[in-house]
Write an enzyme that holds these catalytic residues in place. Sequence first.
Site, PDB file in Angstrom:
ATOM      1  N   ALA A  49     -40.401   6.034   5.913  1.00 47.01           N
ATOM      2  CA  ALA A  49     -41.432   5.513   6.809  1.00 47.01           C
ATOM      3  C   ALA A  49     -40.837   4.662   7.927  1.00 47.01           C
ATOM      4  O   ALA A  49     -41.171   4.822   9.109  1.00 47.01           O
ATOM      5  CB  ALA A  49     -42.452   4.704   6.009  1.00 47.01           C
ATOM      6  N   ASN A  52     -38.414   6.653  10.238  1.00 46.71           N
ATOM      7  CA  ASN A  52     -39.207   7.551  11.081  1.00 46.71           C
ATOM      8  C   ASN A  52     -39.742   6.812  12.306  1.00 46.71           C
ATOM      9  O   ASN A  52     -39.668   7.299  13.439  1.00 46.71           O
ATOM     10  CB  ASN A  52     -40.390   8.120  10.292  1.00 46.71           C
ATOM     11  CG  ASN A  52     -39.987   9.222   9.335  1.00 46.71           C
ATOM     12  OD1 ASN A  52     -38.873   9.714   9.360  1.00 46.71           O
ATOM     13  ND2 ASN A  52     -40.910   9.600   8.469  1.00 46.71           N
ATOM     14  N   TYR A 121     -36.319  11.694  -6.423  1.00 42.89           N
ATOM     15  CA  TYR A 121     -35.116  11.341  -7.172  1.00 42.89           C
ATOM     16  C   TYR A 121     -34.510  10.124  -6.474  1.00 42.89           C
ATOM     17  O   TYR A 121     -33.510  10.223  -5.760  1.00 42.89           O
ATOM     18  CB  TYR A 121     -34.148  12.526  -7.235  1.00 42.89           C
ATOM     19  CG  TYR A 121     -34.762  13.716  -7.933  1.00 42.89           C
ATOM     20  CD1 TYR A 121     -34.707  13.840  -9.314  1.00 42.89           C
ATOM     21  CD2 TYR A 121     -35.453  14.684  -7.210  1.00 42.89           C
ATOM     22  CE1 TYR A 121     -35.301  14.911  -9.971  1.00 42.89           C
ATOM     23  CE2 TYR A 121     -36.050  15.756  -7.853  1.00 42.89           C
ATOM     24  CZ  TYR A 121     -35.974  15.862  -9.231  1.00 42.89           C
ATOM     25  OH  TYR A 121     -36.574  16.925  -9.874  1.00 42.89           O
ATOM     26  N   GLY A 242     -58.414   7.492   9.625  1.00 45.21           N
ATOM     27  CA  GLY A 242     -58.102   8.915   9.585  1.00 45.21           C
ATOM     28  C   GLY A 242     -58.501   9.610  10.871  1.00 45.21           C
ATOM     29  O   GLY A 242     -58.212   9.135  11.972  1.00 45.21           O
ATOM     30  N   GLY A 245     -60.618   7.544  13.862  1.00 47.33           N
ATOM     31  CA  GLY A 245     -60.081   6.615  14.839  1.00 47.33           C
ATOM     32  C   GLY A 245     -59.439   5.413  14.182  1.00 47.33           C
ATOM     33  O   GLY A 245     -59.020   5.476  13.019  1.00 47.33           O
ATOM     34  N   GLY A 270     -46.300  12.572   8.622  1.00 52.36           N
ATOM     35  CA  GLY A 270     -45.628  11.787   9.648  1.00 52.36           C
ATOM     36  C   GLY A 270     -46.534  11.090  10.641  1.00 52.36           C
ATOM     37  O   GLY A 270     -46.054  10.339  11.493  1.00 52.36           O
ATOM     38  N   ALA A 271     -47.847  11.325  10.549  1.00 51.21           N
ATOM     39  CA  ALA A 271     -48.744  10.774  11.564  1.00 51.21           C
ATOM     40  C   ALA A 271     -48.816   9.249  11.492  1.00 51.21           C
ATOM     41  O   ALA A 271     -48.889   8.575  12.528  1.00 51.21           O
ATOM     42  CB  ALA A 271     -50.138  11.378  11.420  1.00 51.21           C
ATOM     43  N   ASP A 273     -46.515   7.035  10.493  1.00 55.34           N
ATOM     44  CA  ASP A 273     -45.304   6.425  11.049  1.00 55.34           C
ATOM     45  C   ASP A 273     -45.298   6.551  12.568  1.00 55.34           C
ATOM     46  O   ASP A 273     -44.882   5.629  13.283  1.00 55.34           O
ATOM     47  CB  ASP A 273     -44.063   7.094  10.473  1.00 55.34           C
ATOM     48  CG  ASP A 273     -44.029   7.041   8.956  1.00 55.34           C
ATOM     49  OD1 ASP A 273     -44.600   6.095   8.377  1.00 55.34           O
ATOM     50  OD2 ASP A 273     -43.430   7.951   8.347  1.00 55.34           O
TER      51      ASP A 273
END
Length: 363
Positions: A49, A52, A121, A242, A245, A270-271, A273
């Site tokens: 996170a 990114n 892992y 989400g 907004g 990824g949205a 981050d």
Amino acid sequence: MTATGPRTAPDVVETVDVVALGESMVTFLPSRPGPLADVPSFERAIGGAESNTACVLAAAGHSTRWVSAVGRDGFGDHLLRAIGEYGVDVSSVRRDPHRPTGVYFRTAGDRATDAHEVAYYRAGSAASAMTAADVDLEAVRAGRVLHLSGITAALSPGCLELMRELTARRPGRPLVSFDVNHRPGLWRDSYAHGPEVLLELARGADLVLVGDDEAREAWGLRDAAAVREALPEPEILVVKHGSRGATAYGPHGARTFVPSLGVDVVAAVGAGDAFAAGFLSATLRALPVRDRLRHGHLMAAAALTVPGDLAAPPARDLADRLAALDDTAWGRLRLGPGWTETATAGAHTDAGADRAEEEVRTP
């Protein structure tokens, strides 16, 4: 995203725009959809996170540093090289000769569905052994912004104490940004109660980002106003809703809501981050809160329209033009795959949403 080459270790700790601290892992992405048991091969990528966010900010023109620990192994080599090639300073990452670099595998499906699988892992990883005693705190604090997430606190007691040290309110510290990133699985067999720890750390930050779904699950808070009531200390609180907004709360009761963009989603990874990167980028530029939220949505839209976690951000002039659209044009804007690469994109406030869509969206 354009690679600019790894940064080299400086003789003196350089002040940068953003320092991000946290674990990154080598990610193995499936070659085809389906359960992990049925996937015959994987492609190697990077995932974390905080890193990114640092990579997206670096690609957007900001100076960034990633601080962490990786094993003295091939996977650690890969992380340092891959993250460094985005232009992120990786000179303060510690190499641990005794512990491995974490890795994980995931399915190709949407993370929100029951069919999605992730196999981590990371137990005993180099990053999980980070403590305030072995992290370069001078490098960590040598930024205008220090970006953290709740994931780090879940890795070990030492990581939690490090997070408490970094979120302690002290004179002269950088602006502390905290993305809650509630991961219940990481806390399941933990040494601490995750929701309480996350609330404690968030109260020590200056800027907090949290999804309303996270706030419900972790703290039982049903709306953005309740989250602000529970977190009055941060100067800025961003509650993400989400696809609807995001709402930003500021000092003296200020509240700003900006709806999300219409997006043709390729992969819902990824949205979050990327949103953090967009909001921080606009914060560094001292833009109005509405525009900070819009830049967050634009960066998130870039991530949503590519298959992986990291995407090339829109050029700054394009992002600024889109962020300046009037409310009607913003509400009608829809972005699809390739929109950040449209060289002729030129949405203007006087052109309206139709022109913005025509010039930005890939047919």
